[in-house]
Design a protein around this motif. Structure first.
Motif, PDB file in Angstrom:
ATOM      1  N   GLU A 220      85.233  -9.101 -34.446  1.00 37.73           N
ATOM      2  CA  GLU A 220      85.746  -8.030 -35.306  1.00 37.73           C
ATOM      3  C   GLU A 220      86.213  -6.812 -34.516  1.00 37.73           C
ATOM      4  O   GLU A 220      86.924  -5.949 -35.061  1.00 37.73           O
ATOM      5  CB  GLU A 220      84.690  -7.599 -36.334  1.00 37.73           C
ATOM      6  N   TYR A 221      85.820  -6.722 -33.256  1.00 36.35           N
ATOM      7  CA  TYR A 221      86.242  -5.612 -32.405  1.00 36.35           C
ATOM      8  C   TYR A 221      87.208  -6.119 -31.350  1.00 36.35           C
ATOM      9  O   TYR A 221      87.102  -7.258 -30.881  1.00 36.35           O
ATOM     10  CB  TYR A 221      85.028  -4.950 -31.754  1.00 36.35           C
ATOM     11  N   PRO A 222      88.171  -5.296 -30.927  1.00 34.68           N
ATOM     12  CA  PRO A 222      89.173  -5.774 -29.958  1.00 34.68           C
ATOM     13  C   PRO A 222      88.575  -5.981 -28.581  1.00 34.68           C
ATOM     14  O   PRO A 222      87.562  -5.363 -28.217  1.00 34.68           O
ATOM     15  CB  PRO A 222      90.206  -4.641 -29.946  1.00 34.68           C
ATOM     16  N   THR A 225      90.721  -5.169 -23.106  1.00 36.47           N
ATOM     17  CA  THR A 225      91.990  -5.165 -22.374  1.00 36.47           C
ATOM     18  C   THR A 225      93.203  -5.244 -23.282  1.00 36.47           C
ATOM     19  O   THR A 225      94.328  -5.248 -22.803  1.00 36.47           O
ATOM     20  CB  THR A 225      92.028  -6.356 -21.404  1.00 36.47           C
ATOM     21  N   THR A 226      93.005  -5.313 -24.627  1.00 36.78           N
ATOM     22  CA  THR A 226      94.154  -5.474 -25.512  1.00 36.78           C
ATOM     23  C   THR A 226      94.444  -4.198 -26.281  1.00 36.78           C
ATOM     24  O   THR A 226      93.556  -3.415 -26.572  1.00 36.78           O
ATOM     25  CB  THR A 226      93.909  -6.606 -26.526  1.00 36.78           C
ATOM     26  N   ASP A 227      95.718  -4.042 -26.605  1.00 37.56           N
ATOM     27  CA  ASP A 227      96.139  -2.891 -27.411  1.00 37.56           C
ATOM     28  C   ASP A 227      96.438  -3.393 -28.822  1.00 37.56           C
ATOM     29  O   ASP A 227      97.574  -3.583 -29.212  1.00 37.56           O
ATOM     30  CB  ASP A 227      97.387  -2.244 -26.800  1.00 37.56           C
ATOM     31  N   ASP A 228      95.372  -3.626 -29.599  1.00 35.43           N
ATOM     32  CA  ASP A 228      95.544  -4.174 -30.941  1.00 35.43           C
ATOM     33  C   ASP A 228      96.236  -3.197 -31.863  1.00 35.43           C
ATOM     34  O   ASP A 228      96.931  -3.595 -32.794  1.00 35.43           O
ATOM     35  CB  ASP A 228      94.184  -4.565 -31.534  1.00 35.43           C
ATOM     36  N   HIS A 229      96.053  -1.905 -31.636  1.00 34.12           N
ATOM     37  CA  HIS A 229      96.694  -0.914 -32.497  1.00 34.12           C
ATOM     38  C   HIS A 229      98.214  -1.051 -32.404  1.00 34.12           C
ATOM     39  O   HIS A 229      98.919  -1.003 -33.404  1.00 34.12           O
ATOM     40  CB  HIS A 229      96.250   0.488 -32.095  1.00 34.12           C
ATOM     41  N   GLN A 230      98.734  -1.265 -31.190  1.00 33.96           N
ATOM     42  CA  GLN A 230     100.159  -1.434 -31.029  1.00 33.96           C
ATOM     43  C   GLN A 230     100.634  -2.727 -31.685  1.00 33.96           C
ATOM     44  O   GLN A 230     101.722  -2.794 -32.245  1.00 33.96           O
ATOM     45  CB  GLN A 230     100.532  -1.443 -29.535  1.00 33.96           C
ATOM     46  N   GLN A 231      99.772  -3.784 -31.635  1.00 30.43           N
ATOM     47  CA  GLN A 231     100.140  -5.044 -32.268  1.00 30.43           C
ATOM     48  C   GLN A 231     100.383  -4.849 -33.757  1.00 30.43           C
ATOM     49  O   GLN A 231     101.287  -5.451 -34.337  1.00 30.43           O
ATOM     50  CB  GLN A 231      99.038  -6.088 -32.066  1.00 30.43           C
ATOM     51  N   VAL A 293      96.684 -15.920 -33.791  1.00 34.28           N
ATOM     52  CA  VAL A 293      95.281 -15.930 -34.213  1.00 34.28           C
ATOM     53  C   VAL A 293      95.100 -14.964 -35.379  1.00 34.28           C
ATOM     54  O   VAL A 293      95.513 -13.793 -35.295  1.00 34.28           O
ATOM     55  CB  VAL A 293      94.344 -15.543 -33.052  1.00 34.28           C
ATOM     56  N   VAL A 294      94.528 -15.459 -36.463  1.00 33.97           N
ATOM     57  CA  VAL A 294      94.252 -14.636 -37.632  1.00 33.97           C
ATOM     58  C   VAL A 294      92.754 -14.633 -37.880  1.00 33.97           C
ATOM     59  O   VAL A 294      92.030 -15.536 -37.455  1.00 33.97           O
ATOM     60  CB  VAL A 294      94.999 -15.145 -38.882  1.00 33.97           C
ATOM     61  N   GLN A 295      92.296 -13.609 -38.590  1.00 31.60           N
ATOM     62  CA  GLN A 295      90.861 -13.533 -38.861  1.00 31.60           C
ATOM     63  C   GLN A 295      90.603 -12.707 -40.109  1.00 31.60           C
ATOM     64  O   GLN A 295      91.424 -11.880 -40.515  1.00 31.60           O
ATOM     65  CB  GLN A 295      90.124 -12.924 -37.666  1.00 31.60           C
ATOM     66  N   ILE A 296      89.452 -12.977 -40.705  1.00 33.08           N
ATOM     67  CA  ILE A 296      89.004 -12.186 -41.834  1.00 33.08           C
ATOM     68  C   ILE A 296      87.565 -11.772 -41.574  1.00 33.08           C
ATOM     69  O   ILE A 296      86.734 -12.572 -41.142  1.00 33.08           O
ATOM     70  CB  ILE A 296      89.138 -12.951 -43.168  1.00 33.08           C
ATOM     71  N   PRO A 371      84.357   1.368 -30.313  1.00 33.07           N
ATOM     72  CA  PRO A 371      85.710   0.892 -30.599  1.00 33.07           C
ATOM     73  C   PRO A 371      85.910   0.704 -32.102  1.00 33.07           C
ATOM     74  O   PRO A 371      84.962   0.398 -32.827  1.00 33.07           O
ATOM     75  CB  PRO A 371      85.765  -0.466 -29.879  1.00 33.07           C
ATOM     76  N   PRO A 372      87.133   0.870 -32.611  1.00 31.38           N
ATOM     77  CA  PRO A 372      87.401   0.591 -34.021  1.00 31.38           C
ATOM     78  C   PRO A 372      87.430  -0.915 -34.247  1.00 31.38           C
ATOM     79  O   PRO A 372      87.469  -1.697 -33.284  1.00 31.38           O
ATOM     80  CB  PRO A 372      88.789   1.197 -34.234  1.00 31.38           C
ATOM     81  N   PHE A 373      87.389  -1.346 -35.518  1.00 35.80           N
ATOM     82  CA  PHE A 373      87.545  -2.775 -35.751  1.00 35.80           C
ATOM     83  C   PHE A 373      88.956  -3.189 -35.330  1.00 35.80           C
ATOM     84  O   PHE A 373      89.871  -2.368 -35.200  1.00 35.80           O
ATOM     85  CB  PHE A 373      87.230  -3.172 -37.191  1.00 35.80           C
ATOM     86  N   LYS A 374      89.117  -4.484 -35.094  1.00 35.27           N
ATOM     87  CA  LYS A 374      90.377  -4.988 -34.570  1.00 35.27           C
ATOM     88  C   LYS A 374      91.500  -4.716 -35.564  1.00 35.27           C
ATOM     89  O   LYS A 374      91.401  -5.048 -36.748  1.00 35.27           O
ATOM     90  CB  LYS A 374      90.270  -6.478 -34.295  1.00 35.27           C
TER      91      LYS A 374
END
Length: 469
Positions: A220-222, A225-231, A293-296, A371-374
């Motif tokens: 649930e957390y990024p 090394t990834t920029d999930d916010h930009q994704q 990759v998707v998630q809930i 960290p914020p959630f992904k």
């Protein structure tokens, strides 16, 4: 002036906002939030709303009483016990949130609307198109630090009913904690001198261990090394997002369950079923790359669990006490497989939550700097508040016709109780890009076998995502 595509329009006149303080002197102290409270993902304001008809004839003792006055006076009494809610958040070292219990008070707005309950119709279901009318944003009040932790607006209706809308700083409590506070407020409104369940702070019970250690996998957390916010911003057009209500009655829910293999039909909870269904339908509607990759992530409450699994939190604890474990799949695999595949993944993720999981989350917050959630286009967070008893709040005029979060968010949806034509069901505010709405509707039709006219999504249902929340 309030207006939507449903063509309903009315005026709301408000008094000058006031600060309601505890009725008696309360301790002036500083209280730390827990490391579960103090997540970056909980630093937001959540609007919750209660709709009441004029049922004073059912309780003669409330005949002629003004709900605004009754609730305002009860608020001052309740804040004596919940005095941290009358304080202000400040940051300690390393941005740690603490409450300055200074008794400055909760913001309160008195209002009148020239509309009846019946005229509102199905607009009482989330997302509320009239939220900005029933919950006015007082300038300067909508920050996280140094602002009132709760804002309440009580709006009288022409018919004698009323609406109570509330904005809560989520770091202070979750849905179960909010219920506890609101139930105390309702008890005070009906004349009680003390709450039935005294509040318990003890936020240190959900602090990180010493030394902290991450012992579970937390999708649930990024990754660091990834920029999930930009994704997210690369993948979803934030200017073209809409929100609409999805209502499922008991027949439709049985229809969804019929798509499961026999071994899952009786072993799958309603929460697991709807979470899996929403995940699959949303992923299909977004038409994502099959390799994406998707998630809930579904919120799992840590209260009331047995000692070998849970936290053994004291009765009256009103802080945040949940985790949101993730079910993860490639989009193509999720969409090609039957619903049972998604249900199995959701059940497995939910089963991961025990005391150790919550401890690992608290430790992760400290180790990785909260960290914020992904945040990705393929991630959805769902919160089932049907068991939080928000619909059981009675100020003396009877139970609300509807109660719960007033809106969803771009990547967050809520499951709430709702009734249509006397039939119980579940309503969810769904957030999607406009291009995906029709396909989502078609996927829901397929999996529920049939879709009643109530569910047809028209322009009148769509709420553009321009809310300040």
């Amino acid at each position: 002036m309030a207006s939507t595509n449903s063509h309903l329009a009315f005026q709301v006149k408000r008094s000058i906002p006031e600060l309601v303080v505890p009725e008696k002197a309360t301790p002036h102290e500083v209280k730390k939030l827990s490391d579960i409270d103090d997540q970056e993902s909980l630093r937001f304001l959540i609007p919750v709303i209660w709709f009441y008809r004029n049922n004073s004839s059912n309780n003669p003792s409330m005949e002629g009483k003004d709900p605004v006055k009754v609730i305002r006076e009860a608020l001052g009494k309740a804040l004596v016990y919940y005095y941290p809610l009358a304080g202000r958040l400040i940051e300690d070292r390393n941005k740690k949130l603490v409450v300055d219990c200074n008794g400055q008070g909760v913001l309160f707005i008195e209002a009148n609307a020239d509309v009846t309950f019946d005229q509102l119709g199905h607009t009482i279901q989330p997302p509320s198109p009239f939220l900005n009318e029933f919950l006015h944003n007082v300038p300067g009040s909508d920050g996280i630090l140094g602002c009132p932790l709760i804002l309440i607006q009580v709006t009288r209706l022409l018919c004698g009913g009323f609406i109570l809308a509330l904005r809560l700083n989520h770091t202070m409590c979750d849905a179960f904690g909010l219920y506890q506070f609101m139930n105390t407020l309702a008890e005070m409104a009906k004349g009680a001198q003390h709450p039935t369940i005294p509040p318990v702070w003890k936020r240190e019970l959900l602090n990180a261990r010493n030394p902290p250690r991450i012992t579970r996998i937390h999708y649930e957390y990024p990754h660091e090394t990834t920029d999930d916010h930009q994704q997210l911003h690369d993948g979803l057009d934030q200017t073209n997002m809409v929100q609409f209500p999805l209502f499922l009655n008991s027949n439709q829910i049985r229809g969804i369950r019929s798509h499961l293999p026999s071994h899952l039909r009786s072993a799958c909870s309603r929460y697991e079923l709807l979470t899996a269904c929403l995940w699959r339908c949303r992923t299909l509607a977004l038409n994502l790359d099959p390799e994406e990759v998707v998630q809930i992530s579904g919120l799992v409450n840590g209260r009331g669990k047995k000692s070998n699994k849970g936290l053994n939190l004291p009765v009256g604890y009103y802080g945040n006490a949940f985790a949101y474990p993730s079910a993860v799949s490639k989009a193509g695999v999720l969409c090609k497989n039957p619903l049972g595949y998604a249900v199995e993944l959701v059940k497995k993720a939910k089963s991961e939550v025990d005391e150790e999981y919550l401890r690992s989350v608290a430790d992760l917050m400290v180790i990785r700097g909260r960290p914020p959630f992904k945040i990705t286009k393929g991630h959805l967070v769902v919160s089932d508040v049907t068991g939080a008893a928000l619909d059981k709040i009675d100020f003396g005029w009877g139970l609300p016709e509807h109660a719960g979060p007033a809106t969803g968010f771009t990547l967050i949806s809520f499951f709430m109780k709702y009734k249509v034509g006397g039939e119980d069901g579940v309503v969810m505010p769904i957030c999607l890009p406009l291009f995906a709405v029709d396909r989502f509707r078609q996927e829901v039709k397929k999996i529920t076998t049939e879709a009643p006219d109530m569910y047809e999504i028209t322009e009148a249902h769509l709420v553009r995502l321009t809310s300040r929340f």
